[in-house]
Enzyme design. Structure first.
Site, short mmCIF file in Angstrom:
data_model
loop_
_atom_site.label_atom_id
_atom_site.label_comp_id
_atom_site.label_asym_id
_atom_site.label_seq_id
_atom_site.Cartn_x
_atom_site.Cartn_y
_atom_site.Cartn_z
N SER A 1 31.32 -29.79 100.10
CA SER A 1 31.40 -31.00 100.93
C SER A 1 30.53 -32.08 100.30
CB SER A 1 30.90 -30.71 102.34
OG SER A 1 30.78 -31.91 103.09
N TYR B 1 24.64 -27.08 107.75
CA TYR B 1 25.89 -27.34 107.04
C TYR B 1 25.63 -28.00 105.69
CZ TYR B 1 30.62 -29.06 106.09
OH TYR B 1 31.84 -29.33 105.49
#
Length: 256
Positions: free
Chosen positions: A148, A162
């Site tokens: 990401s 995350y």
């Protein structure tokens, strides 16, 4: 050079393949002649995606819970029992958790790290025999990890576990890319920017305004991520390993 992007006849495994980016990649594979296994925890959702993609080509669903080692081992065993060779493994399954730093829970941290990093590593490990078997001299087997841009730049959200997990995915990609290339397995990553998905649904009320903030003027779509995954799976990328591609419409480049 006419067949540089041909993936027809290969076998792929896509985790988290029932929805979002995983389903987009799975559809791209199936439409281009790849026999594609997808997995997800919710069996009803998984079978709905399988039914849709099976009308186009070969798509097989295997329910699993990759958040535990038992689930990783069971899924790898099921794939290995069905296929001697796996040409492509897409480690896409993931989760997130958001909370202010003062109250961020250990349970949210562990859940995110276990699925996003630990299961990715051990599923790759368990499927290495099938990946090595699929490797050809000029066309290695491929592992594609889904990272990401939150693991590349400050996410401006309170998703601490995350962003840390995705940074770990990017570094693990570099490490495995160097270690496994001599064994005929190339490992690369895609770091997506903003793609419409269940994980980002709460942000889509102003999709057009958000798209205008990106240098390319729009959000990502299925063709963008499927095309990148096909490139990373095809002869065209045979000399590429250990790299992370920011697929983000220019967001990281413009971040300063």
């Amino acid at each position: 050079m006419k067949n540089l992007f041909d993936v027809n006849g290969k076998v792929a495994v896509v985790t988290g393949g029932s929805r979002g980016i995983g389903a987009m990649i799975a559809r791209g594979f199936v439409e281009n002649g790849v026999k594609t296994y997808i997995t997800a925890r919710r069996e009803e959702e998984l079978q709905a995606t399988v039914s849709e993609l099976a009308q186009i080509g070969q798509c097989i669903g295997i329910p699993s819970d990759l958040s535990t080692m038992d689930g990783v081992i069971a899924f790898a065993a099921a794939v290995s029992a069905a296929e001697e060779k796996v040409h492509i493994l897409v480690n896409n399954a993931g989760t997130t958790w958001g909370a202010d730093i003062d109250v961020f829970p250990e349970s949210g941290w562990d859940k995110t790290m276990d699925l996003n990093v630990k299961s990715l590593f051990f599923l790759t490990q368990k499927l290495l025999p099938a990946l090595r078997s699929a490797s050809a001299k000029d066309d290695p087997a491929r592992v594609i990890n889904i990272g990401s841009i939150n693991g590349l730049t400050h996410p401006h959200m309170n998703n601490y576990a995350y962003s840390a997990s995705k940074a770990a995915v990017h570094h693990l990609t570099r490490h495995l890319g160097a270690d496994l290339a001599p064994q005929g397995v190339n490992v690369n990553a895609i770091a997506p920017g903003f793609f419409p998905s269940k994980m980002t649904a709460h942000l889509l009320d102003h999709e057009s305004e958000m798209g205008a903030l990106f240098p390319c003027g729009r959000l990502g779509n299925a063709e963008d991520v499927a095309g990148t995954a096909i490139y990373l799976s095809a002869r065209a990328s045979a000399w590429l390993t250990g790299q992370t591609i920011a697929l983000d419409g220019g967001a990281v480049a413009a971040s300063g």
